[in-house]
Scaffold this active site. Structure first.
Site, PDB file in Angstrom:
ATOM      1  N   ASP A 188       1.103  -1.096   0.053  1.00 41.60           N
ATOM      2  CA  ASP A 188      -0.101   0.349  -0.035  1.00 41.60           C
ATOM      3  C   ASP A 188       0.872   1.455  -0.183  1.00 41.60           C
ATOM      4  OD1 ASP A 188      -2.563   1.473  -0.001  1.00 41.60           O
ATOM      5  OD2 ASP A 188      -3.527   0.190   2.060  1.00 41.60           O
ATOM      6  N   TRP A 221       0.860   2.343  -6.306  1.00 40.51           N
ATOM      7  CA  TRP A 221       0.818   3.883  -6.173  1.00 40.51           C
ATOM      8  C   TRP A 221      -0.183   4.650  -7.114  1.00 40.51           C
ATOM      9  CZ3 TRP A 221       5.277   3.996 -10.394  1.00 40.51           C
ATOM     10  CH2 TRP A 221       6.121   5.606 -10.489  1.00 40.51           C
ATOM     11  N   PRO A 222      -0.856   4.329  -8.097  1.00 31.08           N
ATOM     12  CA  PRO A 222      -1.503   5.779  -9.068  1.00 31.08           C
ATOM     13  C   PRO A 222      -2.353   5.717  -7.879  1.00 31.08           C
ATOM     14  CG  PRO A 222      -1.568   3.230  -9.667  1.00 31.08           C
ATOM     15  CD  PRO A 222      -0.446   2.852  -9.110  1.00 31.08           C
ATOM     16  N   TYR A 224      -2.775   7.001  -4.939  1.00 30.23           N
ATOM     17  CA  TYR A 224      -2.888   7.987  -4.581  1.00 30.23           C
ATOM     18  C   TYR A 224      -2.179   8.900  -5.770  1.00 30.23           C
ATOM     19  CZ  TYR A 224      -2.530   4.790  -0.346  1.00 30.23           C
ATOM     20  OH  TYR A 224      -3.280   4.075   0.253  1.00 30.23           O
ATOM     21  N   ASP A 252     -10.659   2.381  -2.546  1.00 37.65           N
ATOM     22  CA  ASP A 252     -11.310   1.394  -2.232  1.00 37.65           C
ATOM     23  C   ASP A 252     -13.080   1.037  -2.251  1.00 37.65           C
ATOM     24  OD1 ASP A 252      -9.043   1.444  -1.349  1.00 37.65           O
ATOM     25  OD2 ASP A 252      -9.747   1.984   0.843  1.00 37.65           O
TER      26      ASP A 252
HETATM   27  C1  GLA Z   1      -5.876   0.984   1.637  1.00 44.19           C
HETATM   28  C2  GLA Z   1      -6.215   0.045   0.545  1.00 44.19           C
HETATM   29  C3  GLA Z   1      -7.141  -1.158   1.302  1.00 44.19           C
HETATM   30  C4  GLA Z   1      -6.787  -1.481   2.203  1.00 44.19           C
HETATM   31  C5  GLA Z   1      -6.103  -0.382   3.074  1.00 44.19           C
HETATM   32  C6  GLA Z   1      -5.807  -1.328   4.567  1.00 44.19           C
HETATM   33  O1  GLA Z   1      -7.009   1.806   1.701  1.00 44.19           O
HETATM   34  O2  GLA Z   1      -6.621   0.855  -0.299  1.00 44.19           O
HETATM   35  O3  GLA Z   1      -7.620  -1.901  -0.097  1.00 44.19           O
HETATM   36  O4  GLA Z   1      -5.245  -2.914   2.696  1.00 44.19           O
HETATM   37  O5  GLA Z   1      -6.178   0.253   2.985  1.00 44.19           O
HETATM   38  O6  GLA Z   1      -5.595  -0.101   5.885  1.00 44.19           O
END
Ligand code: GLA
Length: 451
Positions: A188, A221-222, A224, A252
């Site tokens: 992540d 990476w992308p 963010y 997400d």
């Molecule tokens: C980010 C990722 C999620 C998960 C959370 C865990 O938001 O995109 O898929 O892994 O972190 O904190």
């Protein structure tokens, strides 16, 4: 931690960190390229992709995050806290409920597995109360069951949930993870300066290559970078597909149609303009995030929609659900072998071929998606994304397949196989003769074979 905290953290990061602008002209040039999709598929597989023979099809498995988030209170929530019990149970159920046979071959730990501090040697360690047997034992448990060990960490100082990240300890941490037997690393991007992501993800990729163990590398990476990484695609696309097997670049997923349809809408827009589609292919996959099939937020029609379209998008397929609670209907969707084999095909991801909204009637909102499969057939999804009326008769126009490399005209003949009924449709069709009723918020999915 509340769900909102994650979103806040990401958008906050995006505001405070600047990202390099030097690749903008490359980006514009890249968008101007109008190669046919067949050529692009060749370009994607020859000059891009981490060429180590791994992830030739999108990874499949079970991942704890969406369903189990960061619950660490095992006294109150013994069955759903992040602990070795959760992952051992998921491993058992993956096998006993037939998911492993269907192709879901890994169980993935996500955030919140570690202690808050490194041990005296400077190594990361699993929380000893929740993982009393340790992660090597957990990996062995999975491997003995024929399941791969998926793992999670963060390239920055901390994970998104505030646990230990890898920053400054890449070699040490990969050595440790390898000693535990991991087969997949989702890395992540929280608590990391965006300007350092290029070098840091590249360094980790090299360490993984030299580790002596096959480890599929999933990069965030992308996700963010501004505009889902698209504004910076000249750099990100080329680098990502060289150093990572798969990556997230969008939000997400949550257990709601609102969330799932926003992901579908992202991949359904103006296809040739989505640079990320152009580098998908064996060893190089766009991850649309976890499947919500089997949870509480989607209707059966919406579950069918997510599953069919993730097959078109060639997304990794990660269940994130309580495998003891999946209804027979949802299980049948998740274990539909023909749709899974579309997803697993070693070809570029599919695109939207037509999108008709409110034309000529205000309740009509329909899309046609297509993916050119490596056996010369075409996977097609007809989606009614309207939410009024009982159904819409969607007309399939075979000439649309020219957008994904087919030599077709409005006179071409074809047969259809329905992947949700598992039956061939009777007859041979010409041009736009094939019409099928599709319920609101639902799809029908076919394999088109040109005559
Ligand atoms: C980010 C990722 C999620 C998960 C959370 C865990 O938001 O995109 O898929 O892994 O972190 O904190």
């Amino acid at each position: 931690m509340e769900r909102g905290a994650w979103s806040l953290e990401k958008s906050h990061l995006q505001k405070i960190l600047t990202f390099p602008l030097k690749y903008h002209s490359t980006n514009r040039n890249f968008r101007r390229m109008k190669l046919s999709s067949a050529l692009l598929a060749i370009v994607a597989s020859l000059s891009y992709a981490k060429k180590d023979g791994q992830a030739l099809s999108p990874p499949m498995g079970w991942m704890s995050w969406q369903r189990y988030v960061c619950e660490t209170d095992c006294e109150t929530y013994p069955d759903s806290c992040i602990s070795e019990n959760l992952y051992m149970k998921a491993t058992d159920l993956l096998v006993s409920e037939g998911y492993l046979d269907a192709g879901y071959s890994q169980v993935s730990i996500d955030d919140c597995w570690s202690t808050q501090e490194r041990d005296d040697n400077g190594d990361q360690q699993a929380n000893p109360d929740r993982f009393p047997s340790g992660l090597k034992a957990l990996g062995d448990y999975m491997h003995n069951a024929g399941v791969k060990f998926g793992f999670y960490s963060d390239i920055g100082t901390h994970t998104c949930g505030g646990y230990l990240g890898m920053k400054g300890n890449f070699q040490r941490d990969i050595d440790k993870f390898v000693s535990w037997g991991i087969d997949y690393l989702k890395l992540d991007g929280c608590y990391e300066d965006i300007a350092e992501m290029h070098d840091d993800y590249t360094e980790v990729s090299k360490i993984l290559d030299a580790s002596g163990r096959d480890i599929v590398f999933s990069c965030s990476w992308p996700a963010y970078v501004n505009n889902h990484g698209e504004d910076n695609d000249g750099e990100i696309l080329q680098t990502l597909s060289e150093i990572c097997h798969t990556w997230r670049n969008f939000d997400d997923v949550a257990d709601s149609w609102n969330s799932v349809s926003s992901i579908i809408d992202y991949w359904a827009r103006n296809t040739t303009d989505i640079p990320f589609v152009q580098v998908s292919g064996p060893g190089s996959w766009n991850d649309a995030d976890m499947l919500m099939v089997g949870n509480n937020g989607l209707s059966l029609s919406e579950e069918r929609t997510q599953f069919a379209l993730y097959a078109i998008f060639a997304s990794p397929l990660f269940l994130s659900t309580d495998l003891t609670k999946v209804s027979p209907e949802s299980k049948a969707i998740l274990q539909n072998r023909e749709i899974i084999s579309v997803n697993q095909d070693q070809s570029q991801q599919g695109i939207v071929l037509s999108d008709i909204s409110n034309d000529p009637d205000w309740w009509v909102n329909v899309r046609t998606f297509g993916r050119a499969l490596s056996d010369g057939t075409y996977a097609v999804v007809l989606q009614n994304y309207g939410n009024m009326g009982p159904y819409v008769n969607i007309k399939f126009d075979v000439s649309l397949l020219s957008q994904i490399g087919a030599s077709v005209t409005t006179e071409s003949q074809y047969t259809m196989r329905n992947l949700y009924t598992g039956k061939d449709v009777e007859g041979t069709f010409t041009g736009d003769e094939f019409v099928v009723p599709v319920e609101s918020s639902s799809v029908e999915m076919f394999i088109v074979t040109l005559a």
